[in-house]
Structures are given as structure tokens and as C-alpha cells.
Motif scaffolding. Sequence first.
Motif, PDB file in Angstrom:
ATOM      1  N   HIS A   5       0.944  -1.267  -0.080  1.00  0.00           N
ATOM      2  CA  HIS A   5      -0.097   0.064   0.100  1.00  0.00           C
ATOM      3  C   HIS A   5       0.877   1.373   0.031  1.00  0.00           C
ATOM      4  O   HIS A   5       0.329   2.245  -0.494  1.00  0.00           O
ATOM      5  CB  HIS A   5      -0.898  -0.060   1.400  1.00  0.00           C
ATOM      6  N   TRP A   6       2.181   1.183   0.684  1.00  0.00           N
ATOM      7  CA  TRP A   6       3.286   2.394   0.548  1.00  0.00           C
ATOM      8  C   TRP A   6       4.036   2.078  -0.294  1.00  0.00           C
ATOM      9  O   TRP A   6       4.790   1.236  -0.470  1.00  0.00           O
ATOM     10  CB  TRP A   6       3.493   2.515   2.024  1.00  0.00           C
ATOM     11  N   GLU A   8       7.568   3.622  -2.562  1.00  0.00           N
ATOM     12  CA  GLU A   8       8.640   4.524  -2.599  1.00  0.00           C
ATOM     13  C   GLU A   8       8.795   5.269  -3.599  1.00  0.00           C
ATOM     14  O   GLU A   8       9.031   4.492  -4.701  1.00  0.00           O
ATOM     15  CB  GLU A   8      10.018   3.748  -2.406  1.00  0.00           C
ATOM     16  N   GLU A  14       8.949  12.417  -2.895  1.00  0.00           N
ATOM     17  CA  GLU A  14       8.732  12.066  -1.557  1.00  0.00           C
ATOM     18  C   GLU A  14       8.798  13.199  -0.633  1.00  0.00           C
ATOM     19  O   GLU A  14       8.121  13.231   0.516  1.00  0.00           O
ATOM     20  CB  GLU A  14       9.980  11.175  -1.318  1.00  0.00           C
ATOM     21  N   LEU A  18       1.193  14.093   2.194  1.00  0.00           N
ATOM     22  CA  LEU A  18       0.631  12.764   1.970  1.00  0.00           C
ATOM     23  C   LEU A  18      -0.389  12.961   0.856  1.00  0.00           C
ATOM     24  O   LEU A  18      -0.675  11.832  -0.009  1.00  0.00           O
ATOM     25  CB  LEU A  18       0.164  12.114   3.416  1.00  0.00           C
ATOM     26  N   ALA A  22      -0.232  10.640  -2.504  1.00  0.00           N
ATOM     27  CA  ALA A  22      -1.181   9.347  -2.694  1.00  0.00           C
ATOM     28  C   ALA A  22      -1.891   9.525  -3.972  1.00  0.00           C
ATOM     29  O   ALA A  22      -2.113   8.680  -4.885  1.00  0.00           O
ATOM     30  CB  ALA A  22      -2.686   9.535  -1.709  1.00  0.00           C
TER      31      ALA A  22
END
Length: 460
Positions: A5-6, A8, A14, A18, A22
Motif C-alpha cells: 500500500h505504501w 517508495e 517524496e 501525503l 497518494a
Amino acid sequence: MFDSHWLELPTEDEKKDLHDKAKIVSELRASSLSAIYQAERITGIECLIEVCTEPSIVGATLAGVPWGEGYWMEWIQEKLESFDNGTHMSACIAGFLRTAASPAPDALLKKVVELGKQRGWPSVRLASFLTLAIPNRETWQLVESCDHEVNTEYWDRVQPYHQTNDEDLDFVLEQLLKAKRPMSALYCCQFKLQETAPGKIFLALQQLLNCREIDGPKIQSWHLEKMLERLESSGEFERLALAQLEFGLFPFLQHGRGDNASALYEAITSEPELFKELICAIYKPEHGERQEVTDASRATAGRAWDVLHHCKRLPGTQSDGGIDADKFIHFIQEARELCSDADRPTMCDQTLGQILSHSPADEDGTWPFTPAREILESPELEHMRTGFITGTINKRGVTSRSPWDGGDQERDLAAHYRNQAERVQHSHPNVAAMLDQLAQGYERHGKREDVEANLRKEGF
């Protein structure tokens, strides 16, 4: 891309918040799915579903691509007959149904139900498919439109999470209790106890004692204690009924300590007959024939021992925390008489002594308080004084110290109990001797700690 789900992201991405991250991830996944679908159509998507670690992500992504709904209609026509719950495909379907905006998931569900009925699907299979959808009113109405067997199978399997709507919560609890799923019912309401009818909580807890829900969610002891507090504060139940419920639930409360089983301890220390029954459940009579031990009697004895072993409430305790001396003395006298008639006087006295070890001090600091000293002073109550010593030692609990400290803690305790003994040596010599015995025990313990600390200092 579909294994976690996460993700890199590149260094520049980065650094974003959030929400932006997403959005980037969603766009990357949608682009990847579209490329696979254009090249391989339904076969390529199915291969991805089978090999990825998180197939629910594939389903959630399909909910956001323009051709996603068409994919499912195509899949239904070609692959529905081979559907089986608990597979990667079912996880993918759940991801779609729980992510897609209405009316897409409703349309898919209705299409599946329609085809399932036409093709004579068994009730278990149809109900299993419906459990993949969000557990809400729309889904439940669709479930109710099916036959009774599908409805039953659905509520036997669905895992409804916490409901925000009070009416929905009440409906879910009612259905889960009908299905004899008390753990799931309690799990659903554990964060909304004030909005939950006390009667439903009580029924669920009663079912918990009598029904074993296979693979049900785990309920932490803290939540069970809050549920019991809710029942006690509601004033809707008799104290005896609450006491019986707390006795059954005792192993689940604070890992057996049961600190919040207030109705149970109120009953035990107010009703000598109930106290006697627990003593009889634990200990065999001192004379005569002994009954055969069964698994049921062994389990009851273990639970009764835990309850009495952790009892800190004194007889005669009032709602304000004070102790009525007359009720205190009357309970002990009657409990001793009943246990003597039941041929269990020794363990009755020892158990009462352990409970008395939780006595408060008098206003001048003399411990234990006067009514307890009057009882313990009786020459014939040697076993009760033994129980008092045992209870006092046990209630100290676990200690910690530096490896080289020695027995300073024990010497402090010895001095404390010797001081108490000196206070009552003239008025209550038997109690003074009991307290002095405690002091001597801690002095010996302190010397052992000194020896062990010295050995550690010397490297042994």
C-alpha cells in the motif's frame, strides 16, 4: 506497484505531502492497469491479480479507471462461475466494491445476484460474494431481497466494522446476536458503548459465555471492563445477574485480576451463602466422602479460586468507601458458621484472613483497623491469622531493585510491621504476634537479599 500500500517514490515526489503523494501513486497505478488492459485485456489483469501481493489494490484502482466497470461486466459474463471466496480474485473484488463510487458497486452486486439466482448458485456462494461489499444499508437490503438461507449465511460470515450510524449499529447487533456471534457483536459496539442499548450488551456478554464463535475477533479485557461498567451504571439489571455475568467473564478481565468486577465482589462480600458456595467449589470437605472431580468442577474451582484470591473488597464496604463495622463482623461470623457446617472451616478462615489483609488503617495510622483486629485477636482463629500473613505478603506484588542494593526494602517493611506490632501489643497481643511474625519474615528475606547482592558484587 501492487505489492504494498505504501510505495517508495522518487526523491522529488517524496518531499510532497501525503495527499499529493497518494494522488501520484493512484495515477501511476491507474496508468499501469490501463497499459496492461490495452495490451492483454482481461487476461492480463487476471494474471496481475494472481501474482501480486495486494490484489485489493488492483480492485481499488479499477474503481478509478474509466473502463473499470466494463471490465467487471466482462468478467461476470466469462468468469463468474469459477468465482470462489478467499482467493486473490475475491480480494480484488472487495477492493473494487469498497472503493468505487455509487452506483457502480450496487450495479455489480445486483448483476451478480441476478445471475447467481438464474444459474442456481448455492446460498453459501451467493452470501460469500455479498460479504465482499461494504456492510451498509444498501447491501443489507440486497441481502434481504434474497431468500432466507442467503440472509442467514451472510450474517454467519460478514465481518462488519464499526458503524457510525446508531440505527445501523443497532441493526447489525441484532443480526449478529441472532447468528450467535457475540464476539463480532461486541467488537462492533466496543467504541460506542454509550450509544448501544445496555440490553444488547448484556445479551452479547451472556452469549459469549455460552457460544463459541469460531474465528471471531478478539476483545481486549479493557473493553470488557468498560462494557460491565456500562451495564452497572445503567441500573437496568439486578446485582445478582451482573455478579453471575462477571463470574463467568472473570478470566477475561485484566488477565484474571478482575479489578472492575464490582458487582461480583459486592455480592461475595455481602452474601455469606455465596461466599460459602465459592469455598465449597474450591476445597474438598475435611472429613467424609469426597465427590469425584470432573472437568466442569475443576474449571469452576479454578475460577472461584481466582475470584477469591483477588478479592480486595472488605465485608460491610459502603458506597462511599467506608466500612460498616457491624456488617463487617456479622458477615465474617455467618460465613464461618456456614463453612463450618459445610466441613470447610480451615480454608474458610484462611481465605477470610487473606481478604482482611486488605484492611485500611485507623485514623491514627494503626493497622489493621479496629474491627479487623477484634476479629483476628480471637485465640481460636490461628488459621485466619495465617491467611492474613499470606495475603499481606502476596499483595506486595513484584519488586525491583539494583542488583547490588541488598535487602533494604525488606528491612523497611520489617520496621513498619514491627512498629504496628508495638502499637497493639497490649490491647491485641495475638495480632501483635502476627505482625511481629511478618516483620521476622521480612528480616530473613532482607538477609537473603544481602547475601545475593554481595555474591553479585564479587562476580558470582
